[in-house]
Design a protein around this motif. Sequence first.
Motif, short mmCIF file in Angstrom:
data_model
loop_
_atom_site.label_atom_id
_atom_site.label_comp_id
_atom_site.label_asym_id
_atom_site.label_seq_id
_atom_site.Cartn_x
_atom_site.Cartn_y
_atom_site.Cartn_z
N PHE A 290 -52.01 -21.89 -29.93
CA PHE A 290 -53.26 -22.56 -29.55
C PHE A 290 -53.10 -23.05 -28.13
N GLY A 291 -54.08 -22.75 -27.29
CA GLY A 291 -53.97 -23.08 -25.88
C GLY A 291 -54.53 -24.45 -25.56
N VAL A 292 -53.66 -25.37 -25.16
CA VAL A 292 -54.07 -26.68 -24.66
C VAL A 292 -52.91 -27.24 -23.84
N HIS A 293 -53.20 -27.79 -22.68
CA HIS A 293 -52.14 -28.32 -21.83
C HIS A 293 -51.36 -29.43 -22.54
N PHE B 173 -44.73 -24.28 -31.83
CA PHE B 173 -46.11 -24.46 -31.38
C PHE B 173 -46.18 -23.99 -29.93
N ALA B 174 -46.51 -22.72 -29.79
CA ALA B 174 -46.55 -22.08 -28.48
C ALA B 174 -47.97 -22.14 -27.91
N CYS C 113 -47.69 -13.14 -21.55
CA CYS C 113 -48.10 -13.28 -20.15
C CYS C 113 -47.29 -14.37 -19.45
N PRO C 114 -46.90 -14.14 -18.21
CA PRO C 114 -46.29 -15.21 -17.44
C PRO C 114 -47.37 -16.17 -16.94
N GLY C 115 -47.02 -17.42 -16.68
CA GLY C 115 -47.96 -18.34 -16.07
C GLY C 115 -49.10 -18.75 -16.98
N GLU C 116 -50.18 -19.21 -16.34
CA GLU C 116 -51.27 -19.89 -17.03
C GLU C 116 -52.57 -19.10 -16.88
N PHE C 117 -53.03 -18.52 -17.98
CA PHE C 117 -54.27 -17.76 -17.99
C PHE C 117 -55.39 -18.65 -18.54
N THR C 118 -56.54 -18.62 -17.87
CA THR C 118 -57.68 -19.38 -18.37
C THR C 118 -58.23 -18.73 -19.63
N THR C 119 -59.13 -19.44 -20.28
CA THR C 119 -59.69 -18.98 -21.56
C THR C 119 -60.26 -17.57 -21.46
N VAL C 120 -61.14 -17.35 -20.48
CA VAL C 120 -61.81 -16.05 -20.38
C VAL C 120 -60.87 -15.00 -19.78
N ALA C 121 -60.00 -15.40 -18.86
CA ALA C 121 -59.03 -14.44 -18.32
C ALA C 121 -58.14 -13.90 -19.44
N GLY C 122 -57.69 -14.79 -20.33
CA GLY C 122 -56.88 -14.35 -21.45
C GLY C 122 -57.64 -13.44 -22.40
N GLN C 123 -58.92 -13.75 -22.63
CA GLN C 123 -59.72 -12.91 -23.50
C GLN C 123 -59.89 -11.51 -22.91
N SER D 137 -48.98 -17.27 -23.66
CA SER D 137 -48.79 -17.48 -22.22
C SER D 137 -47.50 -18.25 -21.96
N TYR D 138 -47.22 -18.48 -20.67
CA TYR D 138 -45.99 -19.17 -20.23
C TYR D 138 -44.74 -18.41 -20.67
N CYS D 139 -44.81 -17.09 -20.65
CA CYS D 139 -43.69 -16.27 -21.13
C CYS D 139 -42.85 -15.71 -19.99
N ASN D 140 -41.56 -15.90 -20.08
CA ASN D 140 -40.55 -15.17 -19.30
C ASN D 140 -40.45 -15.54 -17.83
N ASP D 141 -41.45 -16.17 -17.25
CA ASP D 141 -41.39 -16.66 -15.86
C ASP D 141 -42.65 -17.46 -15.59
N TYR D 142 -42.71 -18.09 -14.41
CA TYR D 142 -43.86 -18.93 -14.08
C TYR D 142 -44.25 -18.72 -12.62
N MET D 143 -45.56 -18.53 -12.38
CA MET D 143 -46.05 -18.33 -11.01
C MET D 143 -47.44 -18.93 -10.81
N GLY D 144 -47.82 -19.94 -11.57
CA GLY D 144 -49.13 -20.55 -11.40
C GLY D 144 -50.16 -19.98 -12.36
N TYR D 145 -51.39 -19.81 -11.86
CA TYR D 145 -52.54 -19.53 -12.72
C TYR D 145 -53.10 -18.12 -12.52
N VAL D 146 -53.91 -17.72 -13.50
CA VAL D 146 -54.70 -16.50 -13.40
C VAL D 146 -56.10 -16.82 -13.91
N THR D 147 -57.07 -16.74 -13.02
CA THR D 147 -58.47 -16.95 -13.39
C THR D 147 -59.21 -15.61 -13.37
#
Length: 572
Positions: A204-207, A246-247, A460-470, A492-502
């Motif tokens: 479940f995606g929540v910061h 809880f990922a 996915c590495p990093g942080e994908f927004t709701t619609v980007a992930g969809q 998300s937040y898998c294997n490395d980190y480089m910020g966001y994807v919108t």
Amino acid sequence: MYQAGWSKRQLPLKPQGYAMHGYGQWHHRAHATRLPLMCRAIVLHDSHQQHLMFCCLDLGYITHAIREGICERLGASLGRDFNAEQLVLTCTHTHSGPGGCSQDGLYNLVTPGYVPEYVEAIVDTASQTILDAWASTEPTDVSLSVVRFDNDTPVAWNRSLIAYNQNPEVTPLDNHHTHLALDRSMPVLAFRRQGQTQALVSLFGVHATCVGSGQKAFDGDNKGYAARHAEQQLEADGSRNPVAIFAQGTAGDVSPHYHGPGQKRRRKAIHGEAEYQYACRNGEFQSTLALSALEAVGTAIAPHRLEALLSYLHLPGRKADPAYADGNGEAYTSEPCHGVPFFTGTPVDGPGMPGILAGPAAWRARRLRRKRLINVNDPGYRDYQRLYLAQGAKDILLEAGRKQVLGYPLARLPLPDFADPLVAEMKRQARLGALNQSDLVPSVLPLQIVTIGQMALVCCPGEFTTVAGQRVRDTVVAQLTGSGIEQVLLMSYCNDYMGYVTTREEYQQQCYEGGHTLYGQWTLAVFQTGFAELARQLRLPLEQRSYDRDTRPQPAPPTELTLRCNIKPPGA
């Protein structure tokens, strides 16, 4: 039936006054531990001697240094049984976890520097936890249920509604309904022996930002409290040594704090001890829903061959398939750049640079752009053209690829050291030569797809927004239709980190998430292109698969890394 095992261990990290990762605030330093940070692992074996290893850590980020260290340890212990493509490393993204775990320069400035002691402790603990899980495997049934939060459960809100509403596939919402501008579903994988659930994985995606930057202790935040609560309940029901992971799903634009009219006032009312209580309550919402999924029959995951594909992409200068770029045949990414909104932060979860400074910074960024693009005789003109075409609406403050701030080299930034300790540390390291050849942020990123029976998991590495992930899920679903895969999930937040994807539409608004989408407006389209190709490979017989297995990030030069290691934190 699969063979499965699980285990958990506490991360033995000693608070020493280093800054924690997440808020990027100089004052956000760990001097104690509140809820211990944990490592949890689940291992699966099939009848073809194929394996999958899932490891979730209570950290803000997975870094290449962490992943490489764990792969090295597992390879030494498991020999030919270990295949790095079959390892999924993820994290809860708590903002109350250790910094200093990346060899890339930027995310360590606030720590300050690289802390090898932390990385070694994380690598040791994660490796041993995975090996413990490997050694405990027994016949296990695996099932998948998907449950959903009721609309009135106060667990998550979209924090960038103006950007979310730009997406053509959504129904625009007003700021009284930010709690609906996200994916409120929660897939839950259950692992049962003799009908008793012994382990689970929730997505479940929540910061994990219930605990703010004013606190001074390591803490697992909402995901950590969710895991503790679920494990206590499972143990009370008779499970032995249960493990609850809880990922994160699509958490990029999702906050655990209320967003809407009066949002700042409501956030200020939660401070001190109340922040930990709030994190605990948010975690219990997640735990309660996950446990409710166990009461349903769920869909049995057939014991088919386990599959895993992992490939690294060099993101800068990569072309997107026009199918994912609105038909644009010249959609490219660029070298990484941070926009002014990255430095201003988010208004509720993590405010940054004061607004009074943001306006002048944006003005200077636009002035620099005009200057660069008007001089066609400049030797760098073509490069500037490509940069600004890719970055589009972003007012670029930091060019992480060129290592410049508003056109100034890092060491010569005309801002006095006393104005900001983070700027002072950046200038100090640059003057020492600690950043000459080192990357400031990762540019070579991992894409991974694994399958368990009829289910595929996109990592996915990093942080994908709701619609980007969809859109990423939809991309993979389209490629796997007819292959026997019936459910595609995203972690998300898998294997490395480089910020966001919108999404490109969200990017044009340049909220915080767009300002931290480093490679420009076509970043998502390039990720879709990469995941589509990986999914196509998954459909081919093993002997016919041909994809890049060799590309990897380059390590930081040892001499520069030494200059950035073990820097004493303030007050030490």
